[in-house]
Design a protein around this motif. Structure first.
Motif, PDB file in Angstrom:
ATOM      1  N   MET A   1       0.869  -1.146   0.057  1.00  0.00           N
ATOM      2  CA  MET A   1       0.061  -0.070  -0.150  1.00  0.00           C
ATOM      3  C   MET A   1       0.912   1.160   0.025  1.00  0.00           C
ATOM      4  SD  MET A   1      -2.859  -0.594   2.789  1.00  0.00           S
ATOM      5  CE  MET A   1      -4.181   0.468   2.240  1.00  0.00           C
ATOM      6  N   SER A   2       0.405   2.283  -0.578  1.00  0.00           N
ATOM      7  CA  SER A   2       1.083   3.607  -0.488  1.00  0.00           C
ATOM      8  C   SER A   2       0.897   4.351   0.636  1.00  0.00           C
ATOM      9  CB  SER A   2       0.740   4.284  -1.810  1.00  0.00           C
ATOM     10  OG  SER A   2      -0.462   4.589  -1.787  1.00  0.00           O
ATOM     11  N   LYS A   3       1.774   5.306   0.806  1.00  0.00           N
ATOM     12  CA  LYS A   3       1.794   6.093   2.083  1.00  0.00           C
ATOM     13  C   LYS A   3       1.028   7.273   1.822  1.00  0.00           C
ATOM     14  CE  LYS A   3       6.300   4.249   3.663  1.00  0.00           C
ATOM     15  NZ  LYS A   3       7.618   4.702   4.244  1.00  0.00           N
ATOM     16  N   VAL A   4      -0.274   7.007   1.529  1.00  0.00           N
ATOM     17  CA  VAL A   4      -1.152   8.276   1.360  1.00  0.00           C
ATOM     18  C   VAL A   4      -2.416   8.032   2.125  1.00  0.00           C
ATOM     19  CG1 VAL A   4      -2.450   9.490  -0.451  1.00  0.00           C
ATOM     20  CG2 VAL A   4      -0.369   8.358  -1.142  1.00  0.00           C
ATOM     21  N   CYS A   5      -2.923   9.188   2.677  1.00  0.00           N
ATOM     22  CA  CYS A   5      -4.131   9.190   3.588  1.00  0.00           C
ATOM     23  C   CYS A   5      -5.404   8.871   2.712  1.00  0.00           C
ATOM     24  CB  CYS A   5      -4.062  10.571   4.456  1.00  0.00           C
ATOM     25  SG  CYS A   5      -5.615  10.493   5.299  1.00  0.00           S
ATOM     26  N   GLN A   6      -6.348   8.267   2.934  1.00  0.00           N
ATOM     27  CA  GLN A   6      -7.299   8.259   2.075  1.00  0.00           C
ATOM     28  C   GLN A   6      -8.443   9.068   2.222  1.00  0.00           C
ATOM     29  OE1 GLN A   6      -8.211   3.774   3.074  1.00  0.00           O
ATOM     30  NE2 GLN A   6      -7.523   3.437   1.042  1.00  0.00           N
ATOM     31  N   ASN A  32       2.011  10.486   9.003  1.00  0.00           N
ATOM     32  CA  ASN A  32       1.614  10.028  10.150  1.00  0.00           C
ATOM     33  C   ASN A  32       0.288   8.901   9.929  1.00  0.00           C
ATOM     34  OD1 ASN A  32       1.478   9.072  12.889  1.00  0.00           O
ATOM     35  ND2 ASN A  32       0.745  11.186  13.847  1.00  0.00           N
ATOM     36  N   LEU A  33       0.329   7.640   9.800  1.00  0.00           N
ATOM     37  CA  LEU A  33      -0.679   6.900   8.848  1.00  0.00           C
ATOM     38  C   LEU A  33      -0.892   5.939   9.978  1.00  0.00           C
ATOM     39  CD1 LEU A  33       0.195   6.664   5.293  1.00  0.00           C
ATOM     40  CD2 LEU A  33      -1.442   7.789   6.428  1.00  0.00           C
ATOM     41  N   PHE A  34      -2.218   5.413  10.010  1.00  0.00           N
ATOM     42  CA  PHE A  34      -2.502   4.417  10.884  1.00  0.00           C
ATOM     43  C   PHE A  34      -3.692   3.682  10.195  1.00  0.00           C
ATOM     44  CE2 PHE A  34      -2.191   8.027  13.342  1.00  0.00           C
ATOM     45  CZ  PHE A  34      -0.973   7.662  14.529  1.00  0.00           C
ATOM     46  N   ASP A  35      -3.607   2.224  10.312  1.00  0.00           N
ATOM     47  CA  ASP A  35      -4.575   1.467   9.557  1.00  0.00           C
ATOM     48  C   ASP A  35      -5.798   1.244  10.608  1.00  0.00           C
ATOM     49  OD1 ASP A  35      -3.186   0.970   7.259  1.00  0.00           O
ATOM     50  OD2 ASP A  35      -1.747  -0.407   8.448  1.00  0.00           O
ATOM     51  N   LYS A  36      -6.927   1.676  10.290  1.00  0.00           N
ATOM     52  CA  LYS A  36      -8.129   1.933  11.219  1.00  0.00           C
ATOM     53  C   LYS A  36      -9.355   1.123  10.578  1.00  0.00           C
ATOM     54  CE  LYS A  36      -8.835   4.651  14.179  1.00  0.00           C
ATOM     55  NZ  LYS A  36      -9.009   4.570  15.567  1.00  0.00           N
ATOM     56  N   LYS A  37     -10.052   0.480  11.375  1.00  0.00           N
ATOM     57  CA  LYS A  37     -11.367   0.232  10.739  1.00  0.00           C
ATOM     58  C   LYS A  37     -12.321   0.875  11.865  1.00  0.00           C
ATOM     59  CE  LYS A  37     -11.873  -4.384  10.459  1.00  0.00           C
ATOM     60  NZ  LYS A  37     -11.936  -5.913  10.708  1.00  0.00           N
ATOM     61  N   ASP A  44     -23.938  -0.808   7.010  1.00  0.00           N
ATOM     62  CA  ASP A  44     -24.234  -1.806   8.206  1.00  0.00           C
ATOM     63  C   ASP A  44     -22.877  -2.811   7.909  1.00  0.00           C
ATOM     64  OD1 ASP A  44     -25.106  -3.319  10.431  1.00  0.00           O
ATOM     65  OD2 ASP A  44     -26.061  -4.828   9.204  1.00  0.00           O
ATOM     66  N   ARG A  45     -21.906  -2.381   7.681  1.00  0.00           N
ATOM     67  CA  ARG A  45     -20.380  -3.071   7.689  1.00  0.00           C
ATOM     68  C   ARG A  45     -19.414  -1.989   7.941  1.00  0.00           C
ATOM     69  NH1 ARG A  45     -17.515  -2.034   2.397  1.00  0.00           N
ATOM     70  NH2 ARG A  45     -18.232  -0.158   1.432  1.00  0.00           N
ATOM     71  N   TRP A  46     -18.284  -2.997   8.171  1.00  0.00           N
ATOM     72  CA  TRP A  46     -16.884  -2.446   8.904  1.00  0.00           C
ATOM     73  C   TRP A  46     -16.066  -2.063   7.321  1.00  0.00           C
ATOM     74  CZ3 TRP A  46     -15.586  -1.260  13.500  1.00  0.00           C
ATOM     75  CH2 TRP A  46     -16.267  -1.786  14.525  1.00  0.00           C
ATOM     76  N   ILE A  47     -15.347  -1.033   7.345  1.00  0.00           N
ATOM     77  CA  ILE A  47     -14.497  -0.779   6.399  1.00  0.00           C
ATOM     78  C   ILE A  47     -13.001  -0.479   6.930  1.00  0.00           C
ATOM     79  CG2 ILE A  47     -16.158   0.119   4.816  1.00  0.00           C
ATOM     80  CD1 ILE A  47     -15.189   2.731   5.627  1.00  0.00           C
ATOM     81  N   SER A  48     -12.008  -0.653   6.360  1.00  0.00           N
ATOM     82  CA  SER A  48     -10.642  -0.434   6.515  1.00  0.00           C
ATOM     83  C   SER A  48     -10.171   0.822   5.841  1.00  0.00           C
ATOM     84  CB  SER A  48      -9.807  -1.850   6.685  1.00  0.00           C
ATOM     85  OG  SER A  48     -10.179  -2.779   7.351  1.00  0.00           O
ATOM     86  N   LEU A  49      -9.538   1.546   6.521  1.00  0.00           N
ATOM     87  CA  LEU A  49      -9.101   2.790   5.772  1.00  0.00           C
ATOM     88  C   LEU A  49      -7.625   3.107   6.426  1.00  0.00           C
ATOM     89  CD1 LEU A  49     -11.767   5.451   6.171  1.00  0.00           C
ATOM     90  CD2 LEU A  49     -11.253   4.192   4.344  1.00  0.00           C
ATOM     91  N   ARG A  50      -6.753   3.511   5.576  1.00  0.00           N
ATOM     92  CA  ARG A  50      -5.429   4.148   5.985  1.00  0.00           C
ATOM     93  C   ARG A  50      -5.434   5.394   5.975  1.00  0.00           C
ATOM     94  NH1 ARG A  50      -0.070   1.343   3.944  1.00  0.00           N
ATOM     95  NH2 ARG A  50       1.191   2.033   5.700  1.00  0.00           N
ATOM     96  N   VAL A  51      -5.598   6.207   7.307  1.00  0.00           N
ATOM     97  CA  VAL A  51      -5.697   7.405   7.464  1.00  0.00           C
ATOM     98  C   VAL A  51      -4.591   8.191   8.382  1.00  0.00           C
ATOM     99  CG1 VAL A  51      -8.197   7.348   7.322  1.00  0.00           C
ATOM    100  CG2 VAL A  51      -7.162   7.076   9.490  1.00  0.00           C
ATOM    101  N   SER A  52      -4.401   9.386   8.081  1.00  0.00           N
ATOM    102  CA  SER A  52      -3.604  10.247   8.962  1.00  0.00           C
ATOM    103  C   SER A  52      -4.166  10.586  10.194  1.00  0.00           C
ATOM    104  CB  SER A  52      -3.026  11.299   7.991  1.00  0.00           C
ATOM    105  OG  SER A  52      -4.204  12.284   7.828  1.00  0.00           O
TER     106      SER A  52
END
Length: 80
Positions: A1-6, A32-37, A44-52
């Protein structure tokens, strides 16, 4: 994955390390990135994001659905 905030689209910047003798060498300022759910209640679902850290604050301020809608409009995320 690239180092970019979604959410915000932030990505790495380049600059210089400057020594005491004023010698300059290239360096990278990473985001300053984090992998968050997150739970997306509208679908009605969970999503994974790569956010700063700033992206997390944006989600807390606007709400997840509105932040995703704005990020999609700006082209930072393709689908959610």
């Amino acid at each position: 994955m690239s180092k970019v905030c979604q959410i915000t689209g932030k990505k790495a910047m380049t600059g210089n390390n400057v020594s005491h003798s004023n010698t300059k060498t290239k360096r990278v300022f990473d985001v300053n990135l984090f992998d968050k759910k997150y739970y997306l209640a509208e679908e009605d679902r969970w999503i994974s994001l790569r956010v700063s850290a700033n992206g997390i604050r944006t989600i807390n301020k606007k709400g997840l659905f509105n932040a995703l809608k704005d990020a999609k409009a700006k082209g930072f995320i393709q689908t959610f």
